[in-house]
Design a protein around this motif. Structure first.
Motif, PDB file in Angstrom:
ATOM      1  N   GLU A   1       0.831  -1.196   0.000  1.00 26.20           N
ATOM      2  CA  GLU A   1       0.000   0.000   0.000  1.00 26.20           C
ATOM      3  C   GLU A   1       0.871   1.253   0.000  1.00 26.20           C
ATOM      4  O   GLU A   1       1.924   1.302   0.641  1.00 26.20           O
ATOM      5  CB  GLU A   1      -0.925  -0.002   1.213  1.00 26.20           C
ATOM      6  CG  GLU A   1      -0.215  -0.062   2.551  1.00 26.20           C
ATOM      7  CD  GLU A   1      -1.194  -0.242   3.698  1.00 26.20           C
ATOM      8  OE1 GLU A   1      -0.746  -0.121   4.847  1.00 26.20           O
ATOM      9  OE2 GLU A   1      -2.374  -0.504   3.441  1.00 26.20           O
ATOM     10  N   PRO A   2       0.473   2.294  -0.724  1.00 26.93           N
ATOM     11  CA  PRO A   2       1.254   3.529  -0.736  1.00 26.93           C
ATOM     12  C   PRO A   2       1.208   4.216   0.621  1.00 26.93           C
ATOM     13  O   PRO A   2       0.231   4.090   1.371  1.00 26.93           O
ATOM     14  CB  PRO A   2       0.560   4.371  -1.811  1.00 26.93           C
ATOM     15  CG  PRO A   2      -0.837   3.844  -1.866  1.00 26.93           C
ATOM     16  CD  PRO A   2      -0.731   2.375  -1.558  1.00 26.93           C
ATOM     17  N   ARG A   3       2.272   4.932   0.946  1.00 23.72           N
ATOM     18  CA  ARG A   3       2.384   5.628   2.232  1.00 23.72           C
ATOM     19  C   ARG A   3       2.280   7.132   2.004  1.00 23.72           C
ATOM     20  O   ARG A   3       3.040   7.703   1.212  1.00 23.72           O
ATOM     21  CB  ARG A   3       3.713   5.282   2.910  1.00 23.72           C
ATOM     22  CG  ARG A   3       3.858   3.811   3.285  1.00 23.72           C
ATOM     23  CD  ARG A   3       5.203   3.527   3.914  1.00 23.72           C
ATOM     24  NE  ARG A   3       6.310   3.818   2.998  1.00 23.72           N
ATOM     25  CZ  ARG A   3       6.773   2.974   2.104  1.00 23.72           C
ATOM     26  NH1 ARG A   3       6.252   1.757   1.983  1.00 23.72           N
ATOM     27  NH2 ARG A   3       7.781   3.314   1.306  1.00 23.72           N
ATOM     28  N   VAL A   4       1.359   7.767   2.722  1.00 22.43           N
ATOM     29  CA  VAL A   4       1.113   9.202   2.583  1.00 22.43           C
ATOM     30  C   VAL A   4       1.332   9.874   3.926  1.00 22.43           C
ATOM     31  O   VAL A   4       0.675   9.527   4.921  1.00 22.43           O
ATOM     32  CB  VAL A   4      -0.314   9.486   2.075  1.00 22.43           C
ATOM     33  CG1 VAL A   4      -0.513  10.991   1.907  1.00 22.43           C
ATOM     34  CG2 VAL A   4      -0.578   8.760   0.764  1.00 22.43           C
ATOM     35  N   LEU A   5       2.239  10.823   3.961  1.00 20.98           N
ATOM     36  CA  LEU A   5       2.510  11.604   5.164  1.00 20.98           C
ATOM     37  C   LEU A   5       1.827  12.960   5.046  1.00 20.98           C
ATOM     38  O   LEU A   5       2.076  13.710   4.101  1.00 20.98           O
ATOM     39  CB  LEU A   5       4.016  11.805   5.350  1.00 20.98           C
ATOM     40  CG  LEU A   5       4.439  12.782   6.454  1.00 20.98           C
ATOM     41  CD1 LEU A   5       3.996  12.287   7.828  1.00 20.98           C
ATOM     42  CD2 LEU A   5       5.951  13.017   6.418  1.00 20.98           C
ATOM     43  N   GLY A   6       0.950  13.264   5.990  1.00 20.27           N
ATOM     44  CA  GLY A   6       0.317  14.583   6.046  1.00 20.27           C
ATOM     45  C   GLY A   6       1.049  15.480   7.029  1.00 20.27           C
ATOM     46  O   GLY A   6       1.416  15.036   8.124  1.00 20.27           O
ATOM     47  N   ILE A   7       1.274  16.728   6.645  1.00 21.81           N
ATOM     48  CA  ILE A   7       1.997  17.669   7.503  1.00 21.81           C
ATOM     49  C   ILE A   7       1.179  18.945   7.676  1.00 21.81           C
ATOM     50  O   ILE A   7       0.768  19.582   6.697  1.00 21.81           O
ATOM     51  CB  ILE A   7       3.377  18.024   6.919  1.00 21.81           C
ATOM     52  CG1 ILE A   7       4.250  16.763   6.792  1.00 21.81           C
ATOM     53  CG2 ILE A   7       4.078  19.057   7.803  1.00 21.81           C
ATOM     54  CD1 ILE A   7       5.635  17.036   6.213  1.00 21.81           C
ATOM     55  N   ASN A   8       0.939  19.286   8.936  1.00 19.65           N
ATOM     56  CA  ASN A   8       0.400  20.596   9.279  1.00 19.65           C
ATOM     57  C   ASN A   8       1.587  21.456   9.693  1.00 19.65           C
ATOM     58  O   ASN A   8       2.153  21.273  10.770  1.00 19.65           O
ATOM     59  CB  ASN A   8      -0.590  20.475  10.436  1.00 19.65           C
ATOM     60  CG  ASN A   8      -1.336  21.764  10.696  1.00 19.65           C
ATOM     61  OD1 ASN A   8      -1.541  22.566   9.791  1.00 19.65           O
ATOM     62  ND2 ASN A   8      -1.754  21.988  11.931  1.00 19.65           N
ATOM     63  N   PRO A   9       2.018  22.401   8.839  1.00 20.01           N
ATOM     64  CA  PRO A   9       3.286  23.096   9.080  1.00 20.01           C
ATOM     65  C   PRO A   9       3.173  24.177  10.143  1.00 20.01           C
ATOM     66  O   PRO A   9       2.114  24.401  10.738  1.00 20.01           O
ATOM     67  CB  PRO A   9       3.597  23.700   7.711  1.00 20.01           C
ATOM     68  CG  PRO A   9       2.260  23.968   7.117  1.00 20.01           C
ATOM     69  CD  PRO A   9       1.369  22.838   7.604  1.00 20.01           C
ATOM     70  N   TRP A  10       4.297  24.842  10.356  1.00 18.67           N
ATOM     71  CA  TRP A  10       4.329  25.944  11.322  1.00 18.67           C
ATOM     72  C   TRP A  10       3.436  27.099  10.881  1.00 18.67           C
ATOM     73  O   TRP A  10       3.170  27.297   9.695  1.00 18.67           O
ATOM     74  CB  TRP A  10       5.751  26.485  11.447  1.00 18.67           C
ATOM     75  CG  TRP A  10       6.779  25.496  11.831  1.00 18.67           C
ATOM     76  CD1 TRP A  10       7.035  24.991  13.072  1.00 18.67           C
ATOM     77  CD2 TRP A  10       7.740  24.880  10.947  1.00 18.67           C
ATOM     78  NE1 TRP A  10       8.081  24.118  13.040  1.00 18.67           N
ATOM     79  CE2 TRP A  10       8.542  24.023  11.752  1.00 18.67           C
ATOM     80  CE3 TRP A  10       8.003  24.969   9.583  1.00 18.67           C
ATOM     81  CZ2 TRP A  10       9.579  23.275  11.218  1.00 18.67           C
ATOM     82  CZ3 TRP A  10       9.032  24.211   9.042  1.00 18.67           C
ATOM     83  CH2 TRP A  10       9.811  23.375   9.854  1.00 18.67           C
ATOM     84  N   ILE A  11       3.014  27.864  11.856  1.00 20.76           N
ATOM     85  CA  ILE A  11       2.402  29.170  11.599  1.00 20.76           C
ATOM     86  C   ILE A  11       3.511  30.212  11.600  1.00 20.76           C
ATOM     87  O   ILE A  11       4.360  30.217  12.494  1.00 20.76           O
ATOM     88  CB  ILE A  11       1.362  29.526  12.674  1.00 20.76           C
ATOM     89  CG1 ILE A  11       0.143  28.606  12.569  1.00 20.76           C
ATOM     90  CG2 ILE A  11       0.934  30.982  12.571  1.00 20.76           C
ATOM     91  CD1 ILE A  11      -0.848  28.792  13.710  1.00 20.76           C
ATOM     92  N   THR A  12       3.527  31.084  10.619  1.00 19.43           N
ATOM     93  CA  THR A  12       4.442  32.236  10.619  1.00 19.43           C
ATOM     94  C   THR A  12       3.571  33.486  10.630  1.00 19.43           C
ATOM     95  O   THR A  12       2.856  33.757   9.672  1.00 19.43           O
ATOM     96  CB  THR A  12       5.358  32.215   9.389  1.00 19.43           C
ATOM     97  OG1 THR A  12       4.567  32.004   8.203  1.00 19.43           O
ATOM     98  CG2 THR A  12       6.391  31.111   9.492  1.00 19.43           C
ATOM     99  N   ASP A  13       3.638  34.234  11.727  1.00 20.38           N
ATOM    100  CA  ASP A  13       2.691  35.333  11.899  1.00 20.38           C
ATOM    101  C   ASP A  13       3.189  36.253  13.011  1.00 20.38           C
ATOM    102  O   ASP A  13       4.155  35.957  13.712  1.00 20.38           O
ATOM    103  CB  ASP A  13       1.313  34.771  12.255  1.00 20.38           C
ATOM    104  CG  ASP A  13       0.177  35.701  11.885  1.00 20.38           C
ATOM    105  OD1 ASP A  13       0.402  36.926  11.793  1.00 20.38           O
ATOM    106  OD2 ASP A  13      -0.952  35.215  11.708  1.00 20.38           O
TER     107      ASP A  13
END
Length: 465
Positions: free
Chosen positions: A26-38
Protein backbone atom coordinates in the motif's frame (compact mmCIF):
# COMPACT_ATOMS: atom_id res chain seq x y z
CA UNK A 1 -17.61 7.82 37.98
CA UNK A 2 -13.81 7.66 37.57
CA UNK A 3 -12.30 9.35 34.53
CA UNK A 4 -11.01 7.02 31.78
CA UNK A 5 -7.23 6.76 31.68
CA UNK A 6 -5.54 9.26 29.39
CA UNK A 7 -3.29 7.79 26.72
CA UNK A 8 0.35 8.69 27.14
CA UNK A 9 2.00 10.63 24.38
CA UNK A 10 4.33 8.55 22.26
CA UNK A 11 8.01 9.00 22.79
CA UNK A 12 10.33 10.40 20.19
CA UNK A 13 9.94 10.75 17.25
CA UNK A 14 6.16 10.42 17.43
CA UNK A 15 5.36 9.74 13.76
CA UNK A 16 4.01 6.29 12.99
CA UNK A 17 2.32 4.68 10.02
CA UNK A 18 -1.34 3.70 10.30
CA UNK A 19 -2.34 1.10 7.75
CA UNK A 20 -5.67 0.30 6.20
CA UNK A 21 -4.72 -3.38 6.10
CA UNK A 22 -1.67 -5.61 6.40
CA UNK A 23 -0.56 -5.20 2.79
CA UNK A 24 3.09 -4.29 2.34
CA UNK A 25 2.35 -2.77 -1.09
CA UNK A 26 0.00 0.00 0.00
CA UNK A 27 1.25 3.53 -0.74
CA UNK A 28 2.38 5.63 2.23
CA UNK A 29 1.11 9.20 2.58
CA UNK A 30 2.51 11.60 5.16
CA UNK A 31 0.32 14.58 6.05
CA UNK A 32 2.00 17.67 7.50
CA UNK A 33 0.40 20.60 9.28
CA UNK A 34 3.29 23.10 9.08
CA UNK A 35 4.33 25.94 11.32
CA UNK A 36 2.40 29.17 11.60
CA UNK A 37 4.44 32.24 10.62
CA UNK A 38 2.69 35.33 11.90
CA UNK A 39 2.75 38.26 14.29
CA UNK A 40 0.32 36.47 16.62
CA UNK A 41 -1.18 33.00 17.01
CA UNK A 42 -3.22 31.27 19.70
CA UNK A 43 -4.65 27.77 19.75
CA UNK A 44 -8.45 27.77 19.81
CA UNK A 45 -9.15 24.03 19.44
CA UNK A 46 -7.19 24.01 16.20
CA UNK A 47 -6.96 20.88 14.07
CA UNK A 48 -6.15 20.67 10.32
CA UNK A 49 -9.59 19.28 9.46
CA UNK A 50 -9.05 19.38 5.70
CA UNK A 51 -5.78 17.47 5.95
CA UNK A 52 -7.30 14.93 8.35
CA UNK A 53 -10.18 14.39 5.91
CA UNK A 54 -7.72 13.82 3.07
CA UNK A 55 -5.73 11.30 5.10
CA UNK A 56 -8.80 9.36 6.17
CA UNK A 57 -10.10 9.26 2.59
CA UNK A 58 -6.73 7.92 1.42
CA UNK A 59 -6.62 5.33 4.21
CA UNK A 60 -10.11 4.09 3.36
CA UNK A 61 -8.90 3.73 -0.24
CA UNK A 62 -5.94 1.54 0.64
CA UNK A 63 -3.14 3.89 1.66
CA UNK A 64 -1.06 3.86 4.83
CA UNK A 65 -1.05 7.27 6.50
CA UNK A 66 0.95 9.25 9.06
CA UNK A 67 0.73 12.75 10.51
CA UNK A 68 3.19 15.40 11.60
CA UNK A 69 1.35 18.31 13.21
CA UNK A 70 3.80 21.10 14.04
CA UNK A 71 1.06 22.77 16.09
CA UNK A 72 0.28 19.93 18.47
CA UNK A 73 2.24 18.43 21.34
CA UNK A 74 2.68 14.99 19.78
CA UNK A 75 5.82 14.02 21.72
CA UNK A 76 6.60 13.80 25.41
CA UNK A 77 10.00 15.43 25.04
CA UNK A 78 8.71 18.61 23.41
CA UNK A 79 8.37 21.66 25.70
CA UNK A 80 4.87 23.08 25.38
CA UNK A 81 2.98 25.75 27.32
CA UNK A 82 0.45 24.31 29.74
CA UNK A 83 -3.10 24.70 28.51
CA UNK A 84 -5.66 25.61 31.13
CA UNK A 85 -8.64 26.82 29.10
CA UNK A 86 -10.37 23.63 27.93
CA UNK A 87 -7.34 22.63 25.84
CA UNK A 88 -6.68 26.09 24.37
CA UNK A 89 -3.50 28.05 24.90
CA UNK A 90 -0.40 29.63 23.36
CA UNK A 91 1.99 27.93 20.98
CA UNK A 92 5.75 27.80 21.49
CA UNK A 93 7.30 30.44 19.26
CA UNK A 94 10.63 31.25 17.70
CA UNK A 95 11.23 34.92 16.76
CA UNK A 96 11.98 35.50 13.08
CA UNK A 97 13.05 38.54 11.07
CA UNK A 98 10.07 40.54 9.85
CA UNK A 99 9.60 40.26 6.06
CA UNK A 100 11.04 43.42 4.58
CA UNK A 101 7.77 44.71 3.09
CA UNK A 102 6.15 44.39 6.54
CA UNK A 103 9.08 45.94 8.38
CA UNK A 104 6.99 48.92 9.45
CA UNK A 105 4.60 46.72 11.48
CA UNK A 106 5.50 47.25 15.18
CA UNK A 107 5.09 43.60 16.13
CA UNK A 108 7.36 40.59 16.53
CA UNK A 109 7.17 38.14 13.65
CA UNK A 110 7.54 34.52 14.77
CA UNK A 111 7.35 30.88 13.81
CA UNK A 112 4.82 29.06 16.00
CA UNK A 113 4.95 25.36 16.78
CA UNK A 114 7.63 22.75 17.32
CA UNK A 115 11.27 23.79 17.03
CA UNK A 116 12.76 23.42 13.56
CA UNK A 117 15.35 20.83 14.62
CA UNK A 118 12.69 18.82 16.47
CA UNK A 119 10.64 18.59 13.29
CA UNK A 120 13.65 17.87 11.12
CA UNK A 121 14.77 15.02 13.36
CA UNK A 122 11.25 13.54 13.49
CA UNK A 123 11.03 13.50 9.69
CA UNK A 124 14.52 12.05 9.33
CA UNK A 125 13.62 9.16 11.67
CA UNK A 126 10.42 8.22 9.83
CA UNK A 127 10.83 4.75 8.34
CA UNK A 128 9.98 3.64 5.76
CA UNK A 129 9.83 6.98 3.90
CA UNK A 130 6.57 8.21 2.38
CA UNK A 131 5.49 7.83 -1.22
CA UNK A 132 3.74 11.22 -1.07
CA UNK A 133 3.78 14.17 1.30
CA UNK A 134 0.70 16.39 1.73
CA UNK A 135 1.34 19.84 3.23
CA UNK A 136 -1.70 21.87 4.23
CA UNK A 137 -2.12 25.62 4.74
CA UNK A 138 -4.86 27.08 6.93
CA UNK A 139 -4.44 30.78 5.99
CA UNK A 140 -3.24 32.44 2.82
CA UNK A 141 -0.73 34.56 4.75
CA UNK A 142 0.76 31.56 6.55
CA UNK A 143 2.32 30.24 3.38
CA UNK A 144 5.96 30.90 4.50
CA UNK A 145 5.64 28.06 7.02
CA UNK A 146 4.42 25.71 4.29
CA UNK A 147 7.22 26.80 1.97
CA UNK A 148 9.85 26.21 4.64
CA UNK A 149 8.36 22.77 5.26
CA UNK A 150 8.38 22.01 1.55
CA UNK A 151 12.10 22.79 1.37
CA UNK A 152 12.83 20.69 4.45
CA UNK A 153 10.95 17.69 3.06
CA UNK A 154 12.70 18.10 -0.28
CA UNK A 155 16.05 18.11 1.50
CA UNK A 156 15.29 14.89 3.39
CA UNK A 157 13.52 13.02 0.57
CA UNK A 158 14.57 14.58 -2.78
CA UNK A 159 12.57 12.13 -4.91
CA UNK A 160 9.33 11.99 -2.92
CA UNK A 161 6.50 13.98 -4.58
CA UNK A 162 5.09 16.85 -2.51
CA UNK A 163 1.59 18.28 -2.73
CA UNK A 164 0.43 21.57 -1.21
CA UNK A 165 -3.26 21.93 -0.42
CA UNK A 166 -5.62 23.91 1.77
CA UNK A 167 -6.78 27.51 1.85
CA UNK A 168 -3.64 29.06 0.36
CA UNK A 169 -3.48 27.16 -2.96
CA UNK A 170 -7.27 27.26 -3.27
CA UNK A 171 -7.51 31.05 -3.01
CA UNK A 172 -4.04 31.89 -4.40
CA UNK A 173 -3.25 29.08 -6.89
CA UNK A 174 -0.90 31.11 -9.09
CA UNK A 175 1.16 32.29 -6.13
CA UNK A 176 1.28 28.76 -4.69
CA UNK A 177 2.53 27.40 -8.01
CA UNK A 178 5.76 29.43 -7.71
CA UNK A 179 7.24 27.22 -4.97
CA UNK A 180 7.98 24.11 -7.06
CA UNK A 181 5.65 21.68 -5.33
CA UNK A 182 4.93 18.65 -7.47
CA UNK A 183 1.19 19.14 -6.99
CA UNK A 184 -0.79 22.26 -6.15
CA UNK A 185 -4.21 21.06 -4.99
CA UNK A 186 -6.85 23.74 -5.34
CA UNK A 187 -10.08 22.81 -3.63
CA UNK A 188 -11.04 19.56 -1.87
CA UNK A 189 -9.12 16.37 -2.58
CA UNK A 190 -12.18 14.62 -3.96
CA UNK A 191 -12.98 17.27 -6.60
CA UNK A 192 -11.55 18.84 -9.73
CA UNK A 193 -9.30 15.94 -10.69
CA UNK A 194 -7.26 16.19 -7.47
CA UNK A 195 -8.03 12.59 -6.53
CA UNK A 196 -6.63 11.25 -9.78
CA UNK A 197 -3.58 13.53 -9.64
CA UNK A 198 -2.64 12.38 -6.14
CA UNK A 199 -2.75 8.69 -7.02
CA UNK A 200 -0.92 9.31 -10.28
CA UNK A 201 1.88 11.04 -8.35
CA UNK A 202 2.27 7.84 -6.33
CA UNK A 203 2.49 5.79 -9.52
CA UNK A 204 -0.94 4.22 -9.21
CA UNK A 205 -4.48 4.43 -10.50
CA UNK A 206 -7.09 6.22 -8.43
CA UNK A 207 -9.60 3.84 -6.82
CA UNK A 208 -13.25 4.86 -6.41
CA UNK A 209 -13.85 7.41 -3.70
CA UNK A 210 -15.04 5.85 -0.44
CA UNK A 211 -18.39 6.80 1.14
CA UNK A 212 -18.40 10.09 3.06
CA UNK A 213 -15.21 11.20 1.28
CA UNK A 214 -14.11 14.54 2.69
CA UNK A 215 -16.09 14.17 5.91
CA UNK A 216 -14.49 11.43 8.00
CA UNK A 217 -11.43 12.68 9.90
CA UNK A 218 -8.33 10.68 10.85
CA UNK A 219 -8.52 11.81 14.47
CA UNK A 220 -6.88 8.63 15.76
CA UNK A 221 -3.55 9.98 14.48
CA UNK A 222 -3.40 12.08 17.67
CA UNK A 223 -2.18 9.78 20.43
CA UNK A 224 -3.37 11.81 23.44
CA UNK A 225 -5.70 14.58 22.27
CA UNK A 226 -6.88 17.22 24.72
CA UNK A 227 -9.78 18.13 22.43
CA UNK A 228 -11.33 17.06 19.14
CA UNK A 229 -13.31 18.70 16.34
CA UNK A 230 -16.85 17.84 15.32
CA UNK A 231 -17.63 18.31 11.63
CA UNK A 232 -21.25 17.78 10.67
CA UNK A 233 -21.38 19.78 7.45
CA UNK A 234 -19.25 21.40 4.80
CA UNK A 235 -19.85 24.66 3.01
CA UNK A 236 -22.29 27.47 3.72
CA UNK A 237 -25.37 28.60 1.79
CA UNK A 238 -24.84 32.25 2.69
CA UNK A 239 -22.77 34.47 0.42
CA UNK A 240 -21.31 37.04 2.81
CA UNK A 241 -19.10 39.53 0.97
CA UNK A 242 -16.13 39.07 3.31
CA UNK A 243 -16.22 35.25 3.54
CA UNK A 244 -14.43 32.70 1.33
CA UNK A 245 -16.44 29.66 2.44
CA UNK A 246 -18.08 29.24 -0.98
CA UNK A 247 -14.70 29.29 -2.71
CA UNK A 248 -13.27 26.68 -0.39
CA UNK A 249 -16.23 24.32 -0.72
CA UNK A 250 -19.09 24.94 -3.14
CA UNK A 251 -22.53 23.99 -1.95
CA UNK A 252 -23.73 22.90 1.47
CA UNK A 253 -23.67 19.22 2.46
CA UNK A 254 -24.50 17.66 5.83
CA UNK A 255 -23.44 14.32 7.29
CA UNK A 256 -25.76 11.78 8.82
CA UNK A 257 -26.18 11.65 12.58
CA UNK A 258 -24.79 8.10 12.65
CA UNK A 259 -21.56 9.17 10.93
CA UNK A 260 -20.98 12.11 13.27
CA UNK A 261 -21.80 10.05 16.35
CA UNK A 262 -19.43 7.23 15.43
CA UNK A 263 -16.50 9.65 15.09
CA UNK A 264 -17.42 11.49 18.27
CA UNK A 265 -17.84 8.24 20.22
CA UNK A 266 -14.32 7.07 19.35
CA UNK A 267 -12.83 10.30 20.73
CA UNK A 268 -15.03 10.19 23.83
CA UNK A 269 -13.91 6.65 24.59
CA UNK A 270 -10.29 7.82 24.21
CA UNK A 271 -10.86 10.27 27.08
CA UNK A 272 -11.60 13.50 25.20
CA UNK A 273 -14.04 15.78 26.99
CA UNK A 274 -13.70 19.04 25.01
CA UNK A 275 -15.18 19.20 21.52
CA UNK A 276 -15.30 22.13 19.09
CA UNK A 277 -17.80 22.45 16.25
CA UNK A 278 -16.04 23.21 12.95
CA UNK A 279 -19.14 23.84 10.84
CA UNK A 280 -19.52 27.13 8.98
CA UNK A 281 -23.32 26.78 9.22
CA UNK A 282 -23.81 24.64 12.30
CA UNK A 283 -27.45 25.45 13.02
CA UNK A 284 -28.90 25.10 9.54
CA UNK A 285 -31.35 22.20 9.13
CA UNK A 286 -30.65 21.04 12.70
CA UNK A 287 -32.92 17.98 12.52
CA UNK A 288 -30.56 16.33 10.00
CA UNK A 289 -27.86 15.56 12.58
CA UNK A 290 -27.34 18.28 15.18
CA UNK A 291 -30.45 17.82 17.33
CA UNK A 292 -30.21 14.00 17.39
CA UNK A 293 -26.52 14.39 18.22
CA UNK A 294 -27.18 16.80 21.09
CA UNK A 295 -29.94 14.59 22.50
CA UNK A 296 -27.63 11.55 22.40
CA UNK A 297 -24.88 13.43 24.25
CA UNK A 298 -27.25 13.86 27.19
CA UNK A 299 -27.25 10.07 27.59
CA UNK A 300 -23.48 9.84 28.11
CA UNK A 301 -22.27 8.61 31.53
CA UNK A 302 -19.91 11.61 31.92
CA UNK A 303 -20.50 15.21 30.80
CA UNK A 304 -18.52 16.94 28.07
CA UNK A 305 -17.90 20.53 27.04
CA UNK A 306 -18.87 21.83 23.60
CA UNK A 307 -17.39 24.95 22.00
CA UNK A 308 -18.31 27.09 18.98
CA UNK A 309 -15.19 29.05 17.96
CA UNK A 310 -16.90 29.65 14.60
CA UNK A 311 -19.71 32.15 15.03
CA UNK A 312 -23.20 30.67 15.13
CA UNK A 313 -25.97 32.18 13.02
CA UNK A 314 -28.12 34.01 15.54
CA UNK A 315 -31.33 33.81 13.51
CA UNK A 316 -31.23 30.00 13.80
CA UNK A 317 -31.14 30.02 17.63
CA UNK A 318 -34.65 28.73 18.20
CA UNK A 319 -35.86 27.83 21.69
CA UNK A 320 -35.55 24.11 20.86
CA UNK A 321 -31.98 24.45 19.58
CA UNK A 322 -30.89 26.58 22.54
CA UNK A 323 -32.33 24.15 25.08
CA UNK A 324 -30.63 21.22 23.34
CA UNK A 325 -27.29 23.03 23.24
CA UNK A 326 -27.52 23.91 26.93
CA UNK A 327 -28.40 20.38 28.06
CA UNK A 328 -25.59 18.90 25.93
CA UNK A 329 -22.94 21.07 27.58
CA UNK A 330 -22.26 24.01 25.26
CA UNK A 331 -19.67 26.02 27.18
CA UNK A 332 -18.14 28.51 24.74
CA UNK A 333 -20.71 30.45 22.69
CA UNK A 334 -19.72 32.80 19.88
CA UNK A 335 -22.31 34.69 17.87
CA UNK A 336 -21.93 36.43 14.53
CA UNK A 337 -23.16 39.98 15.11
CA UNK A 338 -20.59 41.54 12.76
CA UNK A 339 -22.30 44.93 12.53
CA UNK A 340 -24.85 46.97 14.43
CA UNK A 341 -26.21 48.54 11.25
CA UNK A 342 -28.87 46.07 10.13
CA UNK A 343 -29.85 48.19 7.11
CA UNK A 344 -26.38 48.34 5.53
CA UNK A 345 -24.61 45.03 6.10
CA UNK A 346 -22.18 42.94 4.09
CA UNK A 347 -24.56 40.03 4.54
CA UNK A 348 -28.33 39.61 4.56
CA UNK A 349 -28.68 36.90 7.15
CA UNK A 350 -29.58 38.83 10.30
CA UNK A 351 -32.10 41.48 11.30
CA UNK A 352 -32.47 43.41 14.54
CA UNK A 353 -35.53 41.40 15.72
CA UNK A 354 -33.71 38.15 14.90
CA UNK A 355 -30.71 39.24 16.94
CA UNK A 356 -32.79 40.03 20.01
CA UNK A 357 -34.89 36.88 19.69
CA UNK A 358 -31.82 34.64 19.37
CA UNK A 359 -30.14 36.22 22.41
CA UNK A 360 -33.33 35.97 24.45
CA UNK A 361 -33.61 32.28 23.56
CA UNK A 362 -30.06 31.65 24.78
CA UNK A 363 -30.72 33.25 28.16
CA UNK A 364 -34.08 31.52 28.49
CA UNK A 365 -32.34 28.17 27.94
CA UNK A 366 -30.02 28.87 30.88
CA UNK A 367 -26.83 30.24 29.36
CA UNK A 368 -24.85 32.84 31.32
CA UNK A 369 -23.76 36.15 29.86
CA UNK A 370 -20.08 35.47 30.64
CA UNK A 371 -20.14 32.40 28.38
CA UNK A 372 -21.28 34.35 25.32
CA UNK A 373 -19.26 36.53 22.99
CA UNK A 374 -20.33 38.46 19.90
CA UNK A 375 -17.95 38.80 16.97
CA UNK A 376 -17.84 42.29 15.45
CA UNK A 377 -15.98 42.84 12.20
CA UNK A 378 -13.14 45.35 12.51
CA UNK A 379 -10.91 46.77 9.79
CA UNK A 380 -13.28 46.53 6.84
CA UNK A 381 -12.70 48.77 3.83
CA UNK A 382 -14.24 52.23 4.40
CA UNK A 383 -15.34 51.34 7.92
CA UNK A 384 -15.60 54.06 10.56
CA UNK A 385 -15.35 53.80 14.31
CA UNK A 386 -19.00 54.67 14.83
CA UNK A 387 -20.10 51.46 13.07
CA UNK A 388 -17.94 49.30 15.31
CA UNK A 389 -18.96 51.10 18.50
CA UNK A 390 -22.64 50.81 17.58
CA UNK A 391 -22.27 47.05 17.29
CA UNK A 392 -20.36 46.90 20.58
CA UNK A 393 -23.09 48.86 22.34
CA UNK A 394 -25.76 46.58 20.89
CA UNK A 395 -23.95 43.49 22.17
CA UNK A 396 -23.32 45.04 25.59
CA UNK A 397 -26.94 46.15 25.86
CA UNK A 398 -27.91 42.52 25.32
CA UNK A 399 -25.58 41.47 28.14
CA UNK A 400 -23.03 39.94 25.77
CA UNK A 401 -19.29 40.61 25.55
CA UNK A 402 -18.26 42.24 22.23
CA UNK A 403 -15.15 40.82 20.56
CA UNK A 404 -13.42 42.33 17.55
CA UNK A 405 -12.95 39.94 14.63
CA UNK A 406 -10.19 41.41 12.50
CA UNK A 407 -10.86 41.48 8.77
CA UNK A 408 -8.63 39.61 6.36
CA UNK A 409 -9.09 40.42 2.64
CA UNK A 410 -9.44 37.08 0.84
CA UNK A 411 -9.08 36.64 -2.92
CA UNK A 412 -12.30 35.74 -4.71
CA UNK A 413 -14.61 37.43 -2.21
CA UNK A 414 -16.70 40.45 -3.29
CA UNK A 415 -14.90 42.70 -0.78
CA UNK A 416 -11.45 41.84 -2.06
CA UNK A 417 -11.44 44.28 -4.98
CA UNK A 418 -12.42 47.17 -2.71
CA UNK A 419 -9.79 46.08 -0.20
CA UNK A 420 -7.16 46.23 -2.93
CA UNK A 421 -8.25 49.79 -3.73
CA UNK A 422 -8.12 51.12 -0.17
CA UNK A 423 -5.12 49.24 1.22
CA UNK A 424 -1.66 50.77 1.11
CA UNK A 425 -0.17 47.26 0.88
CA UNK A 426 0.10 44.96 -2.17
CA UNK A 427 -2.51 42.51 -0.94
CA UNK A 428 -3.20 41.20 -4.44
CA UNK A 429 0.47 40.49 -5.14
CA UNK A 430 1.58 38.84 -1.88
CA UNK A 431 -0.75 36.95 0.47
CA UNK A 432 1.43 38.00 3.42
CA UNK A 433 -0.23 41.39 3.13
CA UNK A 434 -3.68 39.82 3.65
CA UNK A 435 -2.78 39.19 7.29
CA UNK A 436 -5.47 40.48 9.65
CA UNK A 437 -2.80 41.12 12.31
CA UNK A 438 -1.50 44.10 10.32
CA UNK A 439 -4.98 45.65 9.74
CA UNK A 440 -4.41 45.86 5.98
CA UNK A 441 -7.44 48.06 5.23
CA UNK A 442 -7.16 50.41 8.21
CA UNK A 443 -5.48 53.73 7.34
CA UNK A 444 -2.02 53.63 8.89
CA UNK A 445 -2.29 49.92 9.66
CA UNK A 446 -1.76 48.31 13.03
CA UNK A 447 -0.63 50.33 16.04
CA UNK A 448 -0.39 49.40 19.69
CA UNK A 449 -1.83 52.75 20.69
CA UNK A 450 -4.97 52.18 18.63
CA UNK A 451 -5.27 48.61 19.88
CA UNK A 452 -5.15 49.76 23.52
CA UNK A 453 -7.68 52.49 22.78
CA UNK A 454 -10.12 49.94 21.38
CA UNK A 455 -9.61 47.68 24.37
CA UNK A 456 -10.44 50.57 26.67
CA UNK A 457 -13.51 51.58 24.62
CA UNK A 458 -14.89 48.03 24.65
CA UNK A 459 -14.32 47.75 28.41
CA UNK A 460 -16.08 51.07 28.97
CA UNK A 461 -18.95 49.98 26.75
CA UNK A 462 -19.48 46.81 28.77
CA UNK A 463 -19.26 48.74 32.04
CA UNK A 464 -21.97 51.14 30.88
CA UNK A 465 -24.61 48.40 30.65
Amino acid sequence: MPQPPKAKRPKWPGITWHSSDSSSHEPRVLGINPWITDFAAYNLWARPAGLLACLETLRQSGASIALLDCLDQMWQESPWPRRKNFGCGPYPRTPLPVPWYLSDVPRQFSRYGHAYETVRSALSHLSPPPDLVLITTAMTYWYPGAVQMLRLVREIWPRVPIAIGGVYPTLCPEHAATWSADLVLSGPLETGGNWQRVWSAMGGTAPPLPPQAGFNLALDLYAAPEYAPILGSRGCPYGCEYCASRHLYSGFVQRSFESVWQEFRAQYQAGVRDFAFYDDALLLRPTTWLLPFLHQICELPEPIRLHTPNAMHVQALTPEVCRALFRAGLTTIRLGLESGDFDHRFDAKLSAPQWQEGVDNLFAAGFRAQDIGAYILFGLPDQNEAEVLAAARLAAASGIRPQLAHFSPLPGTPLFERAVEVSDRPIAEDPLCQNNSIWPCVPGGFSWRTKRRWQEMLAQTMAAY
